[in-house]
Design an enzyme around this catalytic site. Structure first.
Site, PDB file in Angstrom:
ATOM      1  N   SER A 274      38.428  50.246  38.063  1.00 51.12           N
ATOM      2  CA  SER A 274      38.023  50.669  36.729  1.00 51.12           C
ATOM      3  C   SER A 274      36.515  50.864  36.568  1.00 51.12           C
ATOM      4  CB  SER A 274      38.487  49.634  35.706  1.00 51.12           C
ATOM      5  OG  SER A 274      37.814  48.406  35.905  1.00 51.12           O
TER       6      SER A 274
ATOM      7  N   LYS B 294      28.256  48.326  33.228  1.00 55.75           N
ATOM      8  CA  LYS B 294      29.608  48.772  32.896  1.00 55.75           C
ATOM      9  C   LYS B 294      29.820  48.473  31.416  1.00 55.75           C
ATOM     10  CE  LYS B 294      34.453  48.089  34.357  1.00 55.75           C
ATOM     11  NZ  LYS B 294      35.365  47.319  35.240  1.00 55.75           N
TER      12      LYS B 294
ATOM     13  N   SER C 124      38.532  46.454  40.954  1.00 51.61           N
ATOM     14  CA  SER C 124      37.777  47.395  40.118  1.00 51.61           C
ATOM     15  C   SER C 124      36.305  47.554  40.467  1.00 51.61           C
ATOM     16  CB  SER C 124      37.892  46.994  38.646  1.00 51.61           C
ATOM     17  OG  SER C 124      39.152  47.363  38.146  1.00 51.61           O
TER      18      SER C 124
END
Lengths: 485, 481
Positions: free
Chosen positions: A151, A76, A175
């Site tokens: 997210s 990420k 997330s």
């Protein structure tokens, strides 16, 4: 080759079926072919990936390969990576190249895993749909008109589309778990303090926790094994041993006590979701689990409390992005105030600004007691609810999300509705507990996730349950329909 | 109307840890800009603070030295404001739960009495960097070497009633922290900086007047002058029927006046909240006890010892123990000289005179303690007279080296050779027949006065080097014999 799990790739590399360079090239090629329709990567670090793969092959030849040596993965874009751009999906850090690795990045590098690139996300991890990214929304590989969740939506989409076997994520209010649920993955948010936060761009420091996103519980265990552990450079990181997660996977579930919070299974729960969860519970019962109702009485307070605490911390965490030392700086500032105001007005997107404003307000003189202090008191109540419940059950089961992936742009005009959809995941962050989301079925062709919350540092138990469930069910093996797999 | 000033001080003390409070960077002063700032100090994304335990230990030492309550659970908070030399956009400080709670110190007033000054609290925090406005056309340079240096902010009660009291208190705190070795006390380098809260009220009134805060005053002298000029300014406003505005002011040493920096309406809302990156600091009784046992001798204890061990007067003992640097200097002089009272005299009279004339602190003395001790030794062993010693002392001050070197190269060694003295005396007697006649005709009492002339002439002829006692004896013998 690209459909193999990380565990399978690990075995194949060990057996010499192919090299790390070969499997890395397969994924790099696939990203080139497919990702334009998903937008799951912000940066593909092809050159470094191939170097790492070469080094991994050399390491294997030298006889000191570990289980992850040579296995590709993606980060990420919130994990700082030495020499590789780390944007946090923000214009503010569009060209930021850290001169250091986050502890997680270093650990995976040390394990010999090969980083393919950096995945898309909501800007500064603020969002539940991956629509707040400066680099554009991520599409759900199951249905391209839908969101991938957020997210960690880029990581989720990339793993689901087989653009990487697994990926890192971070989870502040859901997330990891929510995009895992939306994309049919297994995602684990570890106990707060299990994984170092050093070098992970901070959103809400007391809630942020990094974890693995994978197709199977086994892969998640493999990855967590490499990510977890004490870091003296993170004062909130727990100084305790990391158990053998893989070894725990095969324990039987006989006598497992599962609690169902009555507050989560009210009349407003979507019947299709309720049926799906009931079916999953049947499977767990068949594996030896016993189910009982429990109560988490302060559940309804968790989303409001979270939306005070997280923005408050974020408002301070994001103050460092001021255009002075690194990152975006506005053109030709006329004075200091102009530099600050335009840099931040131009560098941050709307959702980030919204949360900075909320957090600043909540901490302001005269409002602190009513908002921040009250929210911290609620946080304690919520934690106490969980601690009490976990005295009578081993894990707490619920849907991960109230529904499946929604359409792109469907919720972006109504942030509060989107916030409220995180009601099953947010309380877990407030309590600091570990939780896993695993695929539990399809609703109208879209994956739905089941969440299990365990006691502090019982990640092994959660992975064990998910693995046993996956030995009995096929949901985690289904391939998305929106892209060629 | 008679006015009374009410003064409280906030003293920012840089703790002399080797590394910063939340990072591993060096805290050494004077390095090239930004060479002592790591990723944590620069507030790079994802960087996290780790508390330096040494800073905690030093804060507890201070707390114990002022008999304060020690915060067994202290919490670091974020103090939010934007400034280019504040990299994170917040300063990590302590707000609700400081490490040191209420304590007190004693100061000596001019009339010789003691007064107790309350210390409200002392808390740990990080220093900011420095903004450099020169050398950058239309821009500001930022040096983050200082960012993250540990500070102990010591907040007093509004217990002081004059600038002199404020300075006495500041000196006391200065002496305690330097005694403890937790701060180098170097005000010129900013190791101690002081914010002065000043208000005035009609004498006898209970309520405080509106106060102003004078920021960042960095010398004892400026503290005294800044407070006095602020008191004067406030009295003038009030006597003209005006009102003092609560605001932050800066002291301009060149003009000897304070001027407005920002008023309260524009004051920052710092939005303090507990720093989620740092755990509360929990310290146990064992930890505190171990520090208590390791505390060095404090000013008060040293004063008592000086007066007992060296037989010094109360006054001398308290002057010489006022700062650790002074005490260490004095003890070194006394040790080398082998005579504490002479050492005390030389340090307090001759050395202090020159230090004061040149506005120097004892740490800046151009004469090392060893040299002053050797000089006294040379007086004691009759190598030089006390008068010559003062000359040598001046030369030492002017950087001419050790006393032995100066005595040797300038040929100042006292003449004790009786033959040589006799030769000079013979010459004087021969040159002054009239005075000799007068002397010989005089009675005993008058002779005592008249001999002074011959002593003076002899000493002059020997350039002061003849041993005065021997000169006296030889003269008596020759004049009377």
């Amino acid at each position: 080759m690209h459909t193999k799990t990380a565990a399978e790739i690990s075995q194949d590399l060990q057996a010499g079926k192919y090299t790390s360079v070969e499997i890395t090239q397969v994924f790099l090629q696939r990203i080139k072919q497919i990702d334009s329709s998903l937008n799951s990567y912000i940066t593909v670090s092809e050159e470094q990936a191939l170097e790492q793969a070469k080094a991994a092959d050399a390491r294997r030849a030298a006889g000191n390969a570990g289980p992850l040596t040579g296995v590709p993965f993606a980060h990420k874009d919130i994990f700082c990576t030495d020499g590789i751009r780390t944007t946090c999906a923000s214009r503010m850090l569009e060209n930021f190249v850290p001169p250091y690795n986050s502890t997680v990045a270093q650990k995976l590098l040390d394990a010999g895993a090969v980083c393919l690139g950096k995945t898309n996300m909501d800007e500064f991890a603020m969002g539940s749909s991956n629509e707040t990214s400066y680099f554009g929304a991520v599409k759900n590989p199951w249905e391209l008109s839908r969101v991938s969740g957020g997210s960690s939506g880029g990581s989720a989409a990339a793993v689901a589309a087989r653009l990487t076997p697994f990926a890192t994520g971070t989870d502040t209010g859901g997330s990891i778990r929510q995009p895992a649920a939306f994309c049919g993955l297994t995602g684990l948010k570890p106990t707060y303090g299990r994984v170092s936060r050093l070098g992970v761009v901070a959103f809400a420091s007391s809630l942020d926790q990094a974890g693995p996103m994978a197709r199977t519980a086994e892969d998640a265990a493999l990855m967590l094994q490499a990510m977890a552990g004490f870091d003296p450079k993170d004062s909130t990181c727990a100084e305790r041993d990391v158990p053998d997660y893989l070894a725990a996977l095969n324990q039987p579930l006989d006598g497992l006590r599962i609690g169902l919070p009555k507050e989560y299974f009210g009349a407003d729960l979507d019947p299709a979701m309720a049926d799906l969860i009931q079916a999953a519970i049947k499977e767990l019962e068949a594996l030896g689990a016993q189910v009982q109702e429990i109560s988490l009485p302060n559940t309804a307070l968790s989303v409001p409390a979270y939306y005070v605490i997280a923005p408050a911390e974020a408002s301070a965490n994001l103050s460092r992005f001021d255009g002075v030392r690194y990152g975006y700086r506005c053109e030709n500032p006329t004075n200091l105030d102009d530099l600050y105001m335009r840099t931040r007005a131009e560098g941050f997107g709307d959702e980030v600004k919204r949360r900075i404003l909320i957090g600043t307000y909540a901490l302001s003189a005269g409002y602190y007691d009513a908002y921040y202090r009250k929210a911290q008191q609620i946080r304690r109540l919520i934690r106490d609810d969980f601690v009490k419940a976990l005295e009578s059950v081993d894990v707490i089961l619920s849907p991960t999300t109230p529904g499946t992936a929604f359409n792109l742009n469907a919720m972006s005009a109504d942030p509060v509705s989107m916030y409220l959809a995180d009601l099953f995941t947010i309380p877990v962050n407030l309590a600091g507990l570990p939780a896993i989301s695993m695929p539990a079925g399809l609703i109208d062709g879209l994956p739905a996730g089941l969440q299990l919350v365990g006691n502090y540092f019982e990640e092994a138990r959660l992975l064990n349950i998910a693995h046993q469930f996956q030995q009995r069910t096929q949901w985690h093996t289904l391939a998305p329909q929106g892209v060629p797999v | 109307m008679e006015w009374e000033a009410v003064i409280g001080l906030e003293i920012h003390t840089q703790l002399s840890t080797k590394s910063k409070i939340f990072s591993g960077s060096s805290t050494a002063f004077g390095a090239e800009p930004n060479t002592q700032a790591c990723a944590v100090d620069l507030a790079m994304p994802g960087m996290l603070p780790v508390l330096n335990e040494e800073a905690v230990r030093m804060a507890v030492m201070f707390g114990l030295a002022i008999e304060a309550e020690i915060g067994k659970r202290s919490v670091f908070d974020r103090k939010n404001y934007f400034y280019p030399d504040l990299p994170k956009g917040y300063q990590t400080s302590q707000f609700e739960f400081p490490i040191v709670g209420r304590g007190h110190v004693e100061i000596q007033l001019e009339d010789g009495t003691n007064k107790q000054i309350g210390v409200t609290r002392a808390h740990l925090e990080e220093d900011a960097g420095k903004s450099l406005h020169e050398d950058f056309h239309g821009m500001t340079g930022i040096d983050l070497n200082r960012a993250g240096t540990p500070l102990l902010e010591i907040v007093s009660e509004p217990d002081m009633r004059s600038a002199k009291e404020a300075v006495a208190y500041l000196r006391k705190i200065h002496s305690i922290v330097t005694y403890l070795g937790i701060c180098d006390g170097n005000m010129a380098e900013g190791s101690m900086r002081c914010d002065c809260n000043v208000s005035v009220r009609p004498k006898g009134q209970k309520e405080f007047g509106t106060r102003t805060e004078i920021k960042n005053v960095n010398s004892f002298r400026f503290v005294e002058r800044a407070i006095n000029s602020e008191i004067q300014r406030q009295i003038e406003i009030l006597e003209d029927g005006g009102r003092v505005i609560q605001e932050t002011r800066l002291y301009d040493a060149d003009k000897n006046e304070t001027r407005s920096m920002r008023s309260k309406e524009f004051a920052n809302d710092y939005r303090y909240f507990p720093c989620p990156d740092l755990l509360p600091v929990v310290i146990g009784d064992d930890y505190i006890e171990a520090i208590r046992q390791s505390l060095p001798e404090l000013p008060e204890q040293k004063r008592q010892r000086f007066s007992e061990q060296y037989g010094l007067s109360d006054y001398d003992a308290s002057v010489l123990s006022a700062s650790r640097a002074m005490a260490d200097y004095f003890e070194r002089v006394a040790e080398v000289a082998g005579d504490a009272k002479l050492a005390a005299n030389w340090v307090m009279v001759e050395l202090s005179r020159l230090l004061n004339q040149n506005n120097l602190e004892i740490e800046q003395s151009p004469i090392p303690a060893e040299h002053l001790g050797q000089l006294i030794q040379r007086i004691r062993d009759n190598t030089i007279s006390g008068k010559i010693a003062k000359q040598v002392f001046e030369d030492m001050w002017n950087g001419e080296g050790s006393p032995d070197h100066i005595i040797e190269t300038k040929g100042l060694k006292q003449v004790t050779d009786t033959g040589a003295i006799e030769a000079v005396v013979d010459e004087i007697i021969a040159k002054n027949p009239a005075q000799v006649e007068q002397y010989r005709a005089a009675d005993e009492d008058r002779r005592k006065k008249l001999i002074g002339f011959f002593v003076g002439q002899t000493m002059k002829a020997s350039q002061g080097k003849a041993n005065p006692q021997q000169v006296n004896e030889v003269l008596k013998k020759k004049l009377e014999g």
